[in-house]
Design a protein around this motif. Structure first.
Motif, PDB file in Angstrom:
ATOM      1  N   ALA A  89      62.034 139.489  14.616  1.00  0.00           N
ATOM      2  CA  ALA A  89      63.492 139.388  14.454  1.00  0.00           C
ATOM      3  C   ALA A  89      63.870 137.951  14.091  1.00  0.00           C
ATOM      4  O   ALA A  89      63.124 137.007  14.343  1.00  0.00           O
ATOM      5  N   GLY A  90      65.050 137.808  13.493  1.00  0.00           N
ATOM      6  CA  GLY A  90      65.528 136.483  13.119  1.00  0.00           C
ATOM      7  C   GLY A  90      67.038 136.485  12.960  1.00  0.00           C
ATOM      8  O   GLY A  90      67.713 137.492  13.237  1.00  0.00           O
ATOM      9  N   ASP A  91      67.581 135.379  12.514  1.00  0.00           N
ATOM     10  CA  ASP A  91      69.029 135.264  12.383  1.00  0.00           C
ATOM     11  C   ASP A  91      69.611 136.272  11.402  1.00  0.00           C
ATOM     12  O   ASP A  91      70.801 136.603  11.474  1.00  0.00           O
ATOM     13  N   ARG A  92      68.782 136.771  10.485  1.00  0.00           N
ATOM     14  CA  ARG A  92      69.269 137.779   9.539  1.00  0.00           C
ATOM     15  C   ARG A  92      69.676 139.066  10.262  1.00  0.00           C
ATOM     16  O   ARG A  92      70.418 139.881   9.724  1.00  0.00           O
ATOM     17  N   ASN A  93      69.157 139.254  11.481  1.00  0.00           N
ATOM     18  CA  ASN A  93      69.489 140.453  12.260  1.00  0.00           C
ATOM     19  C   ASN A  93      70.595 140.206  13.280  1.00  0.00           C
ATOM     20  O   ASN A  93      70.937 141.099  14.055  1.00  0.00           O
ATOM     21  N   ALA A  94      71.168 139.000  13.277  1.00  0.00           N
ATOM     22  CA  ALA A  94      72.120 138.622  14.323  1.00  0.00           C
ATOM     23  C   ALA A  94      73.343 139.528  14.369  1.00  0.00           C
ATOM     24  O   ALA A  94      73.760 139.963  15.446  1.00  0.00           O
ATOM     25  N   LYS A  95      73.942 139.813  13.229  1.00  0.00           N
ATOM     26  CA  LYS A  95      75.158 140.642  13.214  1.00  0.00           C
ATOM     27  C   LYS A  95      74.880 142.044  13.743  1.00  0.00           C
ATOM     28  O   LYS A  95      75.705 142.621  14.457  1.00  0.00           O
ATOM     29  N   LEU A  96      73.723 142.585  13.412  1.00  0.00           N
ATOM     30  CA  LEU A  96      73.361 143.921  13.885  1.00  0.00           C
ATOM     31  C   LEU A  96      73.259 143.938  15.412  1.00  0.00           C
ATOM     32  O   LEU A  96      73.819 144.823  16.073  1.00  0.00           O
ATOM     33  N   PHE A  97      72.567 142.956  15.976  1.00  0.00           N
ATOM     34  CA  PHE A  97      72.421 142.918  17.431  1.00  0.00           C
ATOM     35  C   PHE A  97      73.755 142.597  18.111  1.00  0.00           C
ATOM     36  O   PHE A  97      74.047 143.125  19.184  1.00  0.00           O
ATOM     37  N   GLN A  98      74.560 141.754  17.482  1.00  0.00           N
ATOM     38  CA  GLN A  98      75.881 141.449  18.032  1.00  0.00           C
ATOM     39  C   GLN A  98      76.715 142.716  18.139  1.00  0.00           C
ATOM     40  O   GLN A  98      77.349 142.988  19.170  1.00  0.00           O
ATOM     41  N   SER A  99      76.684 143.525  17.085  1.00  0.00           N
ATOM     42  CA  SER A  99      77.433 144.783  17.071  1.00  0.00           C
ATOM     43  C   SER A  99      76.903 145.745  18.135  1.00  0.00           C
ATOM     44  O   SER A  99      77.678 146.394  18.848  1.00  0.00           O
ATOM     45  N   PHE A 100      75.588 145.825  18.263  1.00  0.00           N
ATOM     46  CA  PHE A 100      74.996 146.727  19.245  1.00  0.00           C
ATOM     47  C   PHE A 100      75.350 146.300  20.664  1.00  0.00           C
ATOM     48  O   PHE A 100      75.694 147.125  21.511  1.00  0.00           O
ATOM     49  N   LEU A 101      75.268 145.003  20.943  1.00  0.00           N
ATOM     50  CA  LEU A 101      75.537 144.507  22.288  1.00  0.00           C
ATOM     51  C   LEU A 101      77.003 144.634  22.672  1.00  0.00           C
ATOM     52  O   LEU A 101      77.333 144.748  23.854  1.00  0.00           O
ATOM     53  N   ASP A 102      77.894 144.631  21.687  1.00  0.00           N
ATOM     54  CA  ASP A 102      79.316 144.837  21.973  1.00  0.00           C
ATOM     55  C   ASP A 102      79.564 146.258  22.456  1.00  0.00           C
ATOM     56  O   ASP A 102      80.394 146.482  23.353  1.00  0.00           O
ATOM     57  N   GLU A 103      78.824 147.227  21.897  1.00  0.00           N
ATOM     58  CA  GLU A 103      78.971 148.631  22.294  1.00  0.00           C
ATOM     59  C   GLU A 103      77.601 149.290  22.297  1.00  0.00           C
ATOM     60  O   GLU A 103      77.271 150.072  21.392  1.00  0.00           O
ATOM     61  N   PRO A 104      76.770 149.001  23.291  1.00  0.00           N
ATOM     62  CA  PRO A 104      75.412 149.561  23.318  1.00  0.00           C
ATOM     63  C   PRO A 104      75.407 151.076  23.485  1.00  0.00           C
ATOM     64  O   PRO A 104      76.196 151.626  24.255  1.00  0.00           O
ATOM     65  N   SER A 105      74.529 151.743  22.748  1.00  0.00           N
ATOM     66  CA  SER A 105      74.405 153.203  22.840  1.00  0.00           C
ATOM     67  C   SER A 105      73.172 153.553  23.664  1.00  0.00           C
ATOM     68  O   SER A 105      72.241 152.758  23.795  1.00  0.00           O
ATOM     69  N   GLY A 106      73.162 154.761  24.224  1.00  0.00           N
ATOM     70  CA  GLY A 106      72.023 155.217  24.999  1.00  0.00           C
ATOM     71  C   GLY A 106      71.748 154.351  26.214  1.00  0.00           C
ATOM     72  O   GLY A 106      72.607 153.600  26.681  1.00  0.00           O
ATOM     73  N   ASP A 107      70.513 154.476  26.743  1.00  0.00           N
ATOM     74  CA  ASP A 107      70.152 153.666  27.908  1.00  0.00           C
ATOM     75  C   ASP A 107      68.798 152.987  27.742  1.00  0.00           C
ATOM     76  O   ASP A 107      68.245 152.433  28.697  1.00  0.00           O
ATOM     77  N   ALA A 108      68.229 153.009  26.543  1.00  0.00           N
ATOM     78  CA  ALA A 108      66.920 152.395  26.312  1.00  0.00           C
ATOM     79  C   ALA A 108      66.999 150.884  26.503  1.00  0.00           C
ATOM     80  O   ALA A 108      68.041 150.258  26.277  1.00  0.00           O
ATOM     81  N   LEU A 109      65.875 150.292  26.926  1.00  0.00           N
ATOM     82  CA  LEU A 109      65.778 148.843  27.024  1.00  0.00           C
ATOM     83  C   LEU A 109      65.257 148.316  25.688  1.00  0.00           C
ATOM     84  O   LEU A 109      64.212 148.756  25.212  1.00  0.00           O
ATOM     85  N   ILE A 110      65.969 147.360  25.105  1.00  0.00           N
ATOM     86  CA  ILE A 110      65.585 146.778  23.822  1.00  0.00           C
ATOM     87  C   ILE A 110      64.879 145.452  24.083  1.00  0.00           C
ATOM     88  O   ILE A 110      65.463 144.543  24.683  1.00  0.00           O
ATOM     89  N   VAL A 111      63.635 145.329  23.655  1.00  0.00           N
ATOM     90  CA  VAL A 111      62.849 144.101  23.836  1.00  0.00           C
ATOM     91  C   VAL A 111      62.591 143.510  22.452  1.00  0.00           C
ATOM     92  O   VAL A 111      61.921 144.128  21.626  1.00  0.00           O
TER      93      VAL A 111
END
Length: 338
Positions: A89-111
């Motif tokens: 992962a890198g900064d190119r994925n930042a917006k995607l993770f930001q969006s996910f963390l604002d409204e996380p779906s499911g209950d899986a742990l993301i590592v």
């Protein structure tokens, strides 16, 4: 959110249940992999289970951003919580993770595994600013953390480590956590059922230098004033992928040992290099340098190395240039009369 350094190991062993995503970043790829595995296994013991473990890469998420939410929300056919492991992962994925963390779906742990990330990294920021995520820096073992690793593994194996063996191991194991762990495991296996503490002789018989031989060559060449050997050793370090900061730290450690030996000699005392963790093959060179340098000049040399590390980390000066300049200054000083 950020974790205090003292809380990291406990968190890795037992992540808080309200945390949905964990970012592991830094210069020590081995430590990143080790912690990612430990965190994932706190949820799923068998990481080869295809029903409960999904693996993605930063590149895949760039091509199909929906994959993250889909895998996080998926339900395991065999039951139980799932883990989604993301590498590269890198900064190119930042917006995607930001969006996910604002409204996380499911209950899986993301590592999530990443490499070096600057303090202003947008990916780090996304995790550090979230209440449901944690960012953990993973950097090369210093002497204290390496000492703890050795003690922990020895204790788990029911073994004790002699002071001389501990000094040798902390000096000769490399900066990669997984390499160090492998060398320690090999040593403990060699010791077998022998109830006596692990000795210096055991270490010398089994433990490789894990890449630190080139680093030691740099330190000895610099403090010995050998420009040719210094150039050759730096070239080998570069080819082996050693970082300038790692080189500077080994040089600092060597300078600190010399300073102790020089100060003791100036006080009229004798110091055994072996007690300082100096390998027997380096004894003569070390004693020669301890006579060559005064304690005052060694303090100045250590200041040069410390300043170089700070420049390499916090200024625009290339790390390799800061490292090379500092070592050349020390090599020139080594040729001056005391």
């Amino acid at each position: 959110m950020k974790l205090q350094t003292r809380d990291v190991e406990a968190f890795v062993k037992r992540p808080r249940p309200d945390i949905r995503a964990i970012l592991l970043f830094g210069s020590d790829a081995g430590l990143i992999r080790e912690r990612a595995k430990a965190i994932a296994q706190s949820v799923v013991a068998d990481l080869s289970d295809p029903f409960r473990v999904a693996t993605l890469t930063g590149a895949q998420l760039q091509e199909d951003p929906a994959k993250l939410a889909d895998e996080a929300a998926a339900i395991a056919l065999t039951g139980g919580r799932r883990v989604v492991m993301v590498s590269g992962a890198g900064d190119r994925n930042a917006k995607l993770f930001q969006s996910f963390l604002d409204e996380p779906s499911g209950d899986a742990l993301i590592v999530v595994e990443a490499g070096e990330l600057a303090a202003r990294s947008s990916l780090r920021g996304a995790f550090e600013d979230s209440n449901v995520a944690v960012a953990i820096g993973c950097y090369a073992d210093d002497q204290r953390s390496l000492h703890s690793l050795i003690e922990d593994m020895a204790r788990e194996a029911g073994k004790k480590i002699s002071p001389e063996a501990m000094a040798y191991l902390t000096d000769n194991l490399g900066t990669d956590r997984m390499v160090s762990r492998g060398e320690i495991a090999k040593l403990l296996l060699y010791k077998g059922d022998d109830p006596t503490p692990v000795s210096l002789e055991d270490c010398e018989a089994v433990v490789g230098d894990s890449g630190t031989l080139f680093l030691d060559d740099v330190a000895f060449a610099a403090f010995g004033g050998d420009f040719s050997a210094l150039t050759d050793a730096l070239t080998r370090c570069e080819s082996a992928g050693e970082s300038p900061v790692a080189i500077l730290r080994v040089a600092q450690k060597h300078g600190q040992k010399l300073h102790l030996a020089a100060a003791q000699r100036e006080a009229g005392n004798r110091v055994d290099p072996q007690r300082l963790g100096v390998h027997w093959t380096r004894r003569d060179g070390f004693e020669r340098q301890a006579r060559q340098w005064s304690s005052d000049r060694l303090m100045r040399a250590l200041e040069i190395l410390t300043d170089a590390e700070l420049m390499a980390k916090s200024t625009g000066m290339p790390a390799a240039a800061a490292c090379g300049d500092a070592l050349l200054r020390i090599a020139r000083a080594a040729r001056l009369p005391r």
